[in-house]
Design an enzyme around this catalytic site. Structure first.
Site, PDB file in Angstrom:
ATOM      1  N   HIS A   1       0.845  -1.194   0.000  1.00 58.23           N
ATOM      2  CA  HIS A   1       0.000   0.000   0.000  1.00 58.23           C
ATOM      3  C   HIS A   1       0.883   1.248   0.000  1.00 58.23           C
ATOM      4  O   HIS A   1       2.101   1.165   0.041  1.00 58.23           O
ATOM      5  CB  HIS A   1      -0.944  -0.002   1.198  1.00 58.23           C
ATOM      6  CG  HIS A   1      -0.264   0.178   2.519  1.00 58.23           C
ATOM      7  ND1 HIS A   1       0.477  -0.823   3.098  1.00 58.23           N
ATOM      8  CD2 HIS A   1      -0.191   1.234   3.364  1.00 58.23           C
ATOM      9  CE1 HIS A   1       0.965  -0.389   4.251  1.00 58.23           C
ATOM     10  NE2 HIS A   1       0.585   0.855   4.432  1.00 58.23           N
TER      11      HIS A   1
ATOM     12  N   THR B   1       2.265   4.361  -4.396  1.00 55.42           N
ATOM     13  CA  THR B   1       3.291   4.334  -5.442  1.00 55.42           C
ATOM     14  C   THR B   1       4.516   3.528  -5.043  1.00 55.42           C
ATOM     15  O   THR B   1       4.863   3.421  -3.862  1.00 55.42           O
ATOM     16  CB  THR B   1       3.752   5.769  -5.763  1.00 55.42           C
ATOM     17  OG1 THR B   1       4.096   6.437  -4.537  1.00 55.42           O
ATOM     18  CG2 THR B   1       2.685   6.563  -6.470  1.00 55.42           C
ATOM     19  N   ARG B   2       5.187   2.958  -6.055  1.00 59.88           N
ATOM     20  CA  ARG B   2       6.504   2.340  -5.895  1.00 59.88           C
ATOM     21  C   ARG B   2       7.340   2.683  -7.126  1.00 59.88           C
ATOM     22  O   ARG B   2       6.818   2.798  -8.240  1.00 59.88           O
ATOM     23  CB  ARG B   2       6.418   0.810  -5.771  1.00 59.88           C
ATOM     24  CG  ARG B   2       5.738   0.299  -4.514  1.00 59.88           C
ATOM     25  CD  ARG B   2       6.525   0.568  -3.238  1.00 59.88           C
ATOM     26  NE  ARG B   2       5.906  -0.073  -2.094  1.00 59.88           N
ATOM     27  CZ  ARG B   2       4.868   0.416  -1.399  1.00 59.88           C
ATOM     28  NH1 ARG B   2       4.328   1.562  -1.774  1.00 59.88           N
ATOM     29  NH2 ARG B   2       4.377  -0.223  -0.368  1.00 59.88           N
TER      30      ARG B   2
ATOM     31  N   LYS C   1       6.633  12.484  -1.954  1.00 60.01           N
ATOM     32  CA  LYS C   1       6.650  11.361  -1.022  1.00 60.01           C
ATOM     33  C   LYS C   1       8.096  10.913  -0.808  1.00 60.01           C
ATOM     34  O   LYS C   1       8.839  10.733  -1.772  1.00 60.01           O
ATOM     35  CB  LYS C   1       5.818  10.210  -1.595  1.00 60.01           C
ATOM     36  CG  LYS C   1       5.819   8.930  -0.759  1.00 60.01           C
ATOM     37  CD  LYS C   1       5.007   7.857  -1.485  1.00 60.01           C
ATOM     38  CE  LYS C   1       5.234   6.475  -0.916  1.00 60.01           C
ATOM     39  NZ  LYS C   1       4.572   5.428  -1.715  1.00 60.01           N
TER      40      LYS C   1
ATOM     41  N   HIS D   1      15.079   3.908   3.262  1.00 65.83           N
ATOM     42  CA  HIS D   1      15.108   2.492   2.913  1.00 65.83           C
ATOM     43  C   HIS D   1      15.785   1.646   3.995  1.00 65.83           C
ATOM     44  O   HIS D   1      15.359   0.517   4.256  1.00 65.83           O
ATOM     45  CB  HIS D   1      15.836   2.301   1.582  1.00 65.83           C
ATOM     46  CG  HIS D   1      15.924   0.877   1.134  1.00 65.83           C
ATOM     47  ND1 HIS D   1      14.809   0.132   0.807  1.00 65.83           N
ATOM     48  CD2 HIS D   1      16.992   0.052   0.963  1.00 65.83           C
ATOM     49  CE1 HIS D   1      15.182  -1.089   0.444  1.00 65.83           C
ATOM     50  NE2 HIS D   1      16.495  -1.159   0.543  1.00 65.83           N
TER      51      HIS D   1
ATOM     52  N   CYS E   1       4.441   0.682   6.927  1.00 65.82           N
ATOM     53  CA  CYS E   1       4.338  -0.584   6.199  1.00 65.82           C
ATOM     54  C   CYS E   1       5.390  -1.529   6.774  1.00 65.82           C
ATOM     55  O   CYS E   1       6.070  -1.196   7.747  1.00 65.82           O
ATOM     56  CB  CYS E   1       4.517  -0.402   4.694  1.00 65.82           C
ATOM     57  SG  CYS E   1       6.203   0.046   4.207  1.00 65.82           S
TER      58      CYS E   1
ATOM     59  N   LYS F   1       8.366  -3.724  -7.493  1.00 65.85           N
ATOM     60  CA  LYS F   1       8.576  -3.501  -8.926  1.00 65.85           C
ATOM     61  C   LYS F   1       8.692  -4.808  -9.701  1.00 65.85           C
ATOM     62  O   LYS F   1       8.411  -4.862 -10.891  1.00 65.85           O
ATOM     63  CB  LYS F   1       9.829  -2.654  -9.149  1.00 65.85           C
ATOM     64  CG  LYS F   1      11.126  -3.323  -8.717  1.00 65.85           C
ATOM     65  CD  LYS F   1      12.351  -2.437  -8.881  1.00 65.85           C
ATOM     66  CE  LYS F   1      12.421  -1.318  -7.896  1.00 65.85           C
ATOM     67  NZ  LYS F   1      12.643  -1.775  -6.487  1.00 65.85           N
TER      68      LYS F   1
END
Length: 376
Positions: free
Chosen positions: A44, A47-48, A264, A268, A313, A346
């Site tokens: 969710h 976007t990725r 956004k 990482h 997430c 992706k």
């Protein structure tokens, strides 16, 4: 009810695998603890990024290119707009492993990557502020995937092809023989010839009941949206990006403002470990939820940029941050994909195809030897 294949976990990878199998006439059941797309996993947040020249290693490039082909194919079949070609800027010190991998993978696979100085980056995108020791690698053909729409598209096509979806359903036990797998849930028992497990943070506990212990660590992550100057940061004027801090593993990623949502940004690396069954703490529960991304935005973008809100997430990490895609070493009719370590979405289209090939043919067209459990 009997099926040829049951898939536990109907998120990004599982839903794609369900589509590929059902579209070839196979009888497929997808089981999910929620109702995908949902906010309880890793797919969710709207976007990725999809990158081709890959900072995590050139062994990912063939899968990235195949995934891109399959996303385009999914757009055509679903009549949905799933991919936004914003371009992707990878930036960092030229001596960093991340940037070296991007350059090497671009050279190996003849990918169209433009190498830029800090001055050239600032001229091209005034919204960035890089010091002179930074370089950029710009992939014009890469961009952004609309994640929930991608999962929804695969779901619609899978169900149109005859796949059965059991949502809000909890798996209670799995019994396996050489020819039959029985999955018991709170909604009944189901049998199949082959089982695929793509349950995200739940994959480790499920495989543990089947005698396979994998070094998987779920980690709580956050990402945030910032109010920004639309003339500077909107999609079309500004790229998606990944920025590696000098002399460290610190890596941030981000997106242009899409449909006025704002820029956004997420971090990482790092995050808080999550225990099985643990509810994720809301955004803002830890000081670094806001602090890290605000410091990044002020350092590399603008001191005027303002945090709007954030979400949480889960990454499911492996020790080497590489994926696991394999068959159970003792149970030949059980397959699984997990440990995507925050850079997996992706590839979901390609991973779904790979899992379908493993089930149908016992082998894959792409080389997945680097993702075997044997490395542990």
């Amino acid at each position: 009810m009997n099926f040829e294949t049951i898939i536990i976990g109907a998120g990004s990878m599982g839903m794609a695998a369900g589509y590929f199998l059902a579209s070839q006439g196979k009888k497929v059941l997808l089981i999910d603890a929620f109702d995908p797309p949902h906010t309880e996993g890793a797919h969710h947040g709207e976007t990725r990024i999809i990158r081709h020249a890959y900072g995590e290693g050139e062994n990912y490039v063939p899968m990235a290119l195949r995934a891109q082909e399959l996303w385009v194919e999914l757009e055509e079949k679903s009549n949905k707009h799933l991919f936004l070609q914003t371009g992707v800027l990878n930036a960092g010190n030229p001596d960093s492993l991340f940037i070296k991998n991007v350059v090497k993978s671009a050279e190996t696979y003849s990918l169209p990557v433009e190498v830029l100085t800090a001055e050239e980056m600032k001229a091209k995108w005034p919204g960035f502020r890089f010091s002179d020791d930074y370089v950029g690698c710009f992939e014009r053909n890469s961009g952004v995937l609309m994640v929930e729409d991608c999962v929804s598209a695969y779901r619609e096509l899978a169900e149109k092809s005859g796949a059965v979806l059991e949502t809000n359903t909890t798996v209670q036990s799995i019994d396996c023989t050489e020819s039959v797998v029985t999955v018991t849930t709170d909604n009944g028992k189901f049998e199949c010839e082959n089982l695929i497990i793509t349950a995200g943070k739940g994959t480790g506990p499920i495989l543990s009941t089947l005698g396979l212990e994998l070094p998987l660590q779920p980690v709580r992550k956050t990402f945030s949206w910032f109010a920004s100057d639309e003339a500077v940061y909107r999609a079309g004027n500004f790229p998606a990006f990944a920025v590696n801090y000098p002399n460290s593993d610190e890596l941030y990623y981000g997106f242009p403002s899409i449909n006025g949502a704002g820029v956004k940004i997420g971090r990482h690396d790092k995050g808080q470990p999550v225990q099985p069954g643990e509810k994720l703490a809301d955004f803002g529960a830890f000081p670094e939820d806001e602090q890290d991304v605000k410091e990044f935005a002020e350092r590399f973008m603008s001191k005027e940029i303002r945090l709007k809100y954030g979400k949480t997430c889960v990454y499911t990490n492996t020790p080497d941050s590489d994926f696991i895609i394999d068959r159970h070493p003792d149970l030949n009719n059980i397959f699984f994909a997990c440990g995507f370590s925050g850079h997996g979405f992706k590839f979901a289209s390609a991973v779904g195809e790979i899992l379908s090939q493993l089930v149908l043919n016992g082998k894959t067209e792409l080389d997945i030897s680097d993702f075997s459990t044997e490395r542990f």
